[in-house]
Design an enzyme around this catalytic site. Structure first.
Site, PDB file in Angstrom:
ATOM      1  N   ARG A  52       0.853  -1.184   0.000  1.00  0.00           N
ATOM      2  CA  ARG A  52       0.000   0.000   0.000  1.00  0.00           C
ATOM      3  C   ARG A  52       0.892   1.239   0.000  1.00  0.00           C
ATOM      4  NH1 ARG A  52      -3.403  -2.580  -1.754  1.00  0.00           N
ATOM      5  NH2 ARG A  52      -5.493  -3.018  -0.986  1.00  0.00           N
TER       6      ARG A  52
ATOM      7  N   HIS B 188      -1.143   0.265 -10.069  1.00  0.00           N
ATOM      8  CA  HIS B 188      -1.813  -0.723  -9.218  1.00  0.00           C
ATOM      9  C   HIS B 188      -2.294  -1.945 -10.027  1.00  0.00           C
ATOM     10  CE1 HIS B 188      -4.068  -1.161  -5.135  1.00  0.00           C
ATOM     11  NE2 HIS B 188      -3.738  -2.332  -5.636  1.00  0.00           N
TER      12      HIS B 188
ATOM     13  N   GLU C  67      -4.157   7.247  -4.557  1.00  0.00           N
ATOM     14  CA  GLU C  67      -4.405   6.818  -5.940  1.00  0.00           C
ATOM     15  C   GLU C  67      -5.689   7.452  -6.470  1.00  0.00           C
ATOM     16  OE1 GLU C  67      -4.349   2.536  -5.887  1.00  0.00           O
ATOM     17  OE2 GLU C  67      -2.354   2.498  -5.002  1.00  0.00           O
TER      18      GLU C  67
END
Ligand code: 8YV
Length: 325
Positions: A244, A291, A273
């Site tokens: 993360r 991602h 994000e």
């Protein structure tokens, strides 16, 4: 039967097989335009649906969950990580939460290796040069990177995904494995991977050529890798993050990459994000992916079906297979 079908919201488009599965069994509403849900829409959804199936792009905080019981009783998350959901608020409000463990282990481990190889071999730099028409041809000193074999891989966290990375790195690339984790791995796992546990994060950072992060996101790991930790790493080190974004202090990382405190990094996740810290976008010695950890057709379908099985259990009043709260 139809009258009693659970009303369910899927917040993003899912692979077709998983959407069809849910559509056949539930009064399911799909986010057909696939845009991120607004906080207002999520808040309204808590009044309108029995089950919500969110993803990492939905910030389900205490304000949305509320304290008084609302219609939503289950959040069947599409993904293994759940730091975008306020678990304490869910507990207080009596909302169950499930995730999708196991099914994205290999895909995410593959992506960590992708980043490692790209960063070590300067693949992003090379592709950018070639596409820009700047490649002048082969020469012995052109874009020389580093090899992974014989190097030390330090894993921060040693759960399923970290162990899958270790397996690839050790058996496939001849890397030596160190790990830093609260718990000691099973003896058979350590033996198979010739993995050694170190007692402190600092010791791991000092001894590793490549550091790969595999801890959950959230308050406990926020900025776990900051200026001090980066300074403890070797100047030739590579930092990889598929966990993360919040685990790394990105200002500190940008500064370290600019001033040569470490050599390079490979990131798949970011603190806010889809925003990317602007400085990083301009740097050559970093690989940035959007991602993609679990982004394979096989894995995304398996994640959808795994979330659906949790919904099935909830509908049947059975124990939830992947209950988090
Ligand atoms: C998912 C992930 O795609 O499962 C996770 O925790 O990080 C990703 O691979 C994403 O979280 C979906 O919600």
């Amino acid at each position: 039967m139809t009258e009693k079908r659970l009303r369910l919201l899927v917040t993003r488009r899912w692979p077709e097989a998983a959407e069809s599965y849910l559509a056949e069994r539930y009064d399911a509403v799909f986010n057909s335009n696939d845009g991120p849900m607004t906080q207002e829409a999520l808040s309204q959804a808590f009044d309108a649906y029995d089950v919500i199936c969110p993803t990492v792009s939905d910030k389900i905080d205490a304000a949305i969950i509320g304290t008084a019981p609302q219609r939503t009783r289950l959040l069947a998350n599409f993904g293994v990580g759940y730091d975008h959901i306020d678990l304490a608020a869910c507990k207080t409000a009596g909302v169950a939460v499930t995730n999708t463990p196991g099914v994205l282990t290999d895909a995410t481990a593959d992506l960590a290796m992708t980043l490692m190889l790209m960063a070590a071999r300067r693949a992003g730099e090379g592709e950018r040069e070639l596409r820009a028409g700047n490649w002048t041809g082969w020469r012995p000193t052109h874009l020389t990177g580093r090899q992974l074999s014989g190097k030390v891989l330090g894993l921060v966290g040693f759960g399923r995904i970290a162990q899958a990375v270790a397996k690839r790195a050790h058996h496939g690339f001849g890397m030596d494995i160190l790990y830093y984790s609260r718990s000691v791995a099973q003896e058979a796992v350590e033996k198979d991977l010739s993995a050694k546990r170190v007692n402190s994060l600092e010791a791991l950072l000092e001894q590793s050529d490549v550091v790969s992060l595999h801890v959950p996101g959230g308050a406990e790991t926020q900025n776990m890798i900051g200026a001090e930790q980066i300074a403890a790493m070797k100047r030739s080190a590579i930092l990889i993050n598929t966990a993360r974004g919040g685990v790394i202090d990105h200002d500190a990382l940008a500064l370290a990459l600019k001033s040569g405190v470490i050599a390079t990094a490979g990131l798949d996740v970011y603190p806010a994000e889809p925003k990317i810290p602007a400085e990083l976008l301009e740097m050559e010695n970093i690989v940035l992916l959007p991602h993609l950890g679990s982004a394979t057709v096989e894995t995304r379908e398996a994640m959808g079906m795994r979330a659906a099985k949790n919904v099935d259990a909830f509908a049947a009043g059975a124990p939830l297979p992947d209950r988090v709260v």
